[in-house]
Design a protein around this motif. Structure first.
Motif, PDB file in Angstrom:
ATOM      1  N   SER A 180      35.188 -40.707   0.574  1.00 13.75           N
ATOM      2  CA  SER A 180      35.296 -40.317  -0.842  1.00 13.75           C
ATOM      3  C   SER A 180      34.335 -39.170  -1.163  1.00 13.75           C
ATOM      4  N   MET A 181      33.202 -39.140  -0.472  1.00 12.69           N
ATOM      5  CA  MET A 181      32.248 -38.046  -0.721  1.00 12.69           C
ATOM      6  C   MET A 181      32.791 -36.730  -0.165  1.00 12.69           C
ATOM      7  N   GLN A 213      22.500 -37.989  -9.697  1.00 13.25           N
ATOM      8  CA  GLN A 213      23.552 -38.877 -10.223  1.00 13.25           C
ATOM      9  C   GLN A 213      23.380 -39.238 -11.703  1.00 13.25           C
ATOM     10  N   GLY A 220      29.651 -49.947  -0.267  1.00 10.17           N
ATOM     11  CA  GLY A 220      29.107 -49.237   0.898  1.00 10.17           C
ATOM     12  C   GLY A 220      27.746 -49.803   1.242  1.00 10.17           C
ATOM     13  N   LEU A 221      26.921 -48.956   1.871  1.00  9.37           N
ATOM     14  CA  LEU A 221      25.574 -49.412   2.241  1.00  9.37           C
ATOM     15  C   LEU A 221      24.815 -49.870   0.999  1.00  9.37           C
ATOM     16  N   ASN A 247      25.886 -51.630  -1.433  1.00 10.03           N
ATOM     17  CA  ASN A 247      26.163 -53.040  -1.752  1.00 10.03           C
ATOM     18  C   ASN A 247      25.567 -53.977  -0.725  1.00 10.03           C
ATOM     19  N   SER A 259      33.209 -45.192   2.126  1.00 11.10           N
ATOM     20  CA  SER A 259      32.447 -44.455   1.109  1.00 11.10           C
ATOM     21  C   SER A 259      32.333 -42.978   1.476  1.00 11.10           C
ATOM     22  N   PHE A 310      24.696 -45.624  -8.188  1.00  9.11           N
ATOM     23  CA  PHE A 310      24.950 -45.301  -6.783  1.00  9.11           C
ATOM     24  C   PHE A 310      26.125 -46.131  -6.278  1.00  9.11           C
ATOM     25  N   ALA A 343      33.242 -47.375  -3.637  1.00 12.46           N
ATOM     26  CA  ALA A 343      32.136 -48.064  -4.316  1.00 12.46           C
ATOM     27  C   ALA A 343      31.376 -48.987  -3.353  1.00 12.46           C
TER      28      ALA A 343
HETATM   29  N1  PFF Z   1      28.938 -46.303  -3.533  1.00  9.99           N
HETATM   30  C1  PFF Z   1      28.411 -46.060  -2.225  1.00  9.99           C
HETATM   31  C2  PFF Z   1      27.539 -47.226  -1.798  1.00  9.99           C
HETATM   32  O1  PFF Z   1      27.312 -48.158  -2.587  1.00  9.99           O
HETATM   33  O2  PFF Z   1      27.060 -47.214  -0.668  1.00  9.99           O
HETATM   34  C3  PFF Z   1      27.636 -44.771  -2.153  1.00  9.99           C
HETATM   35  C4  PFF Z   1      28.286 -43.563  -2.745  1.00  9.99           C
HETATM   36  C5  PFF Z   1      29.610 -43.233  -2.441  1.00  9.99           C
HETATM   37  C6  PFF Z   1      27.571 -42.755  -3.605  1.00  9.99           C
HETATM   38  C7  PFF Z   1      30.192 -42.090  -2.988  1.00  9.99           C
HETATM   39  C8  PFF Z   1      28.135 -41.635  -4.173  1.00  9.99           C
HETATM   40  C9  PFF Z   1      29.442 -41.308  -3.843  1.00  9.99           C
HETATM   41  F1  PFF Z   1      29.971 -40.253  -4.349  1.00  9.99           F
END
Ligand code: PFF
Length: 448
Positions: free
Chosen positions: A332-333, A387, A24-25, A27, A329, A224, A22
């Motif tokens: 996880s993708m 999304q 990542g860039l 935030n 992040s 996101f 969650a």
């Molecule tokens: N949550 C990550 C962020 O805030 O940068 C982006 C992200 C990670 C989006 C994983 C979608 C995902 F599946």
């Protein structure tokens, strides 16, 4: 079939991995700049509400389906479907999730590559290699390709090591480091001239700016940021022990994600105004604060340059923070297509990682060579369309298609008295009706 499925070894392991996904860039870069250009604390309040009212219920749908199915999104949605039509739509949503996860990673890896090159640049400066340092931060196709390849390689290395030894171990190491770096940077920046002005802009609510556009922007940001819709949280849920309470863990992930986004604002906004005090332009010609790549790649580096020799260390700490946030992040993708390939074709994890990682790197390469035409398109296709639409699909599967008794049985694991909680009184109806309608309304508005 391949090896037995991986599992997180502990609750902390799951929390580190899922908050790593969650945080990542989105935030550290996305949230603070959206706050700055959308009414300061007014945006923070709206974001908080939407994160808990829309994103948390959708996150719960993903986690619950994932832990029940103990498989990737395609097989999970097929497994809870009840007839050929829902089976078809389950497959469609599952494969779309794979595609959207791959597309998000393909642009994310490019941006994360910039973060690595900006981390390498002050290191090269320290070593006296000033030409190399300049090349690292200059914009060129070969620079972009090299650093995207390095970032993709790191992501693949972690994923190839598996759930516990790769995802969990690295997230558990990197997330506390991220927090430490962030707090150190905040403490330093807040002592600089101009920081208080930035703090005021950040924390002063301007409710006059509330608009449908702001709601939409906050919703997109929440989706996101919580990595919703593409099956990352679903697959992480599938590696979670049945002794854990899903509603509690989901709420904790949401809280930590929102908390870290808020904390990042205490760094970025003051830093921008410190940069302004030292002569850097922080407003674009339109009069808005510079928020896009210009912020991270020009405004902040200019600030670090003006700080003298300590600036090199601050730059290293800042870009290390960005690389860490990106890496927890990106893994996880990548896990989304890798888990699918392992579970669907019985492929070995290392081979599956190499295959999925190479395909996604090829898409990144395509984007790098056609940056103007493709980058913005892929970002908006995957995050503004993909999304939210997939979020609706997951809510529909959890709320309408999945048998209610099975859903309850899954939630009861790790939370015996769930039937008597407020959560069970509200969430099933909420995810069934309110969530899809609200997401749809926001989505239609954005398309119009
Ligand atoms: N949550 C990550 C962020 O805030 O940068 C982006 C992200 C990670 C989006 C994983 C979608 C995902 F599946």
């Amino acid at each position: 079939m391949g090896a037995p499925r991986g599992q997180f070894s502990s609750r902390i392991g799951f929390l580190m991995a899922s908050t790593g996904s969650a945080v990542g860039l989105g935030n550290i870069w996305g949230f603070p700049t959206k706050v700055a250009s959308n009414g300061g604390a007014a945006f923070v309040v709206v974001y908080l509400l939407l994160a808990f009212l829309l994103a948390y219920p959708a996150l719960m749908a993903e986690l619950t389906i994932g832990r029940h199915a103990r498989s990737n999104m395609v097989q999970a949605l097929r497994g809870i479907s009840r007839g050929s039509t829902s089976y078809f739509f389950g497959s469609l949503a599952g494969f779309s999730g794979l595609l959207v996860a791959a597309l998000i990673l393909s642009f994310y890896a490019i941006v994360a590559g910039w973060m690595i090159s900006h981390l390498a640049s002050p290191v090269a400066n320290l070593l006296g290699a000033n030409d190399v340092a300049a090349w690292f931060t200059g914009d060129s196709i070969i620079r972009n390709l090299s650093f995207t390849a390095i970032f993709s390689g790191l992501t693949m290395l972690i994923i190839a090591s598996g759930v516990e030894k790769g995802i969990e171990r690295w997230s558990t190491l990197l997330m506390p480091t991220l927090l430490l770096l962030m707090f150190l940077l905040i403490a330093y920046v807040l002592t600089q001239d101009g920081a208080m002005t930035g703090l005021e802009v950040y924390l002063n609510p301007d409710f006059g700016q509330l608009s449908p556009q702001l709601l939409l922007s906050a919703m997109g940001q929440a989706f996101f940021s919580l990595s919703i819709g593409v099956g990352t949280m679903l697959i992480y849920g599938s590696y979670l022990s049945q002794q854990e309470s899903l509603p509690r863990l989901g709420a904790l992930v949401t809280l930590i994600d929102v908390g870290i986004a808020f904390t990042a604002g205490l760094l970025i906004l003051p830093a921008m105004y410190v940069a302004q005090t030292s002569g850097t332009q922080i407003f674009a010609e339109s009069g808005e604060l510079i928020a896009g790549p210009g912020l991270i790649l020009q405004v902040l580096p200019a600030l670090f340059d003006n700080m003298g020799s300590i600036g090199l260390l601050v730059a290293i700490a800042f870009f290390a923070l960005m690389v860490i946030a990106s890496l927890t992040s990106s893994i996880s993708m990548l896990e989304v297509p890798v888990a699918f390939t392992i579970e669907n074709f019985g492929m070995r994890r290392k081979t599956a990682t190499l295959l999925a990682g190479s395909i996604i790197f090829s898409i990144s390469t395509l984007i790098i060579f056609n940056f103007e035409g493709l980058f913005g398109f892929i970002v908006s296709f995957s995050t503004e369309y993909g999304q939210p639409l997939l979020g609706i699909a997951l809510c529909i599967f959890a709320g309408w298609i999945w048998r209610r008794d099975q859903l309850l049985a899954e939630l009861k694991k790790g939370h015996k008295n769930i039937e008597h909680t407020l959560f069970w009184k509200i969430w099933p109806w909420y995810v069934r009706i309110v969530c899809p309608l609200l997401i749809l309304a926001a989505f239609v508005q954005s398309v119009l």
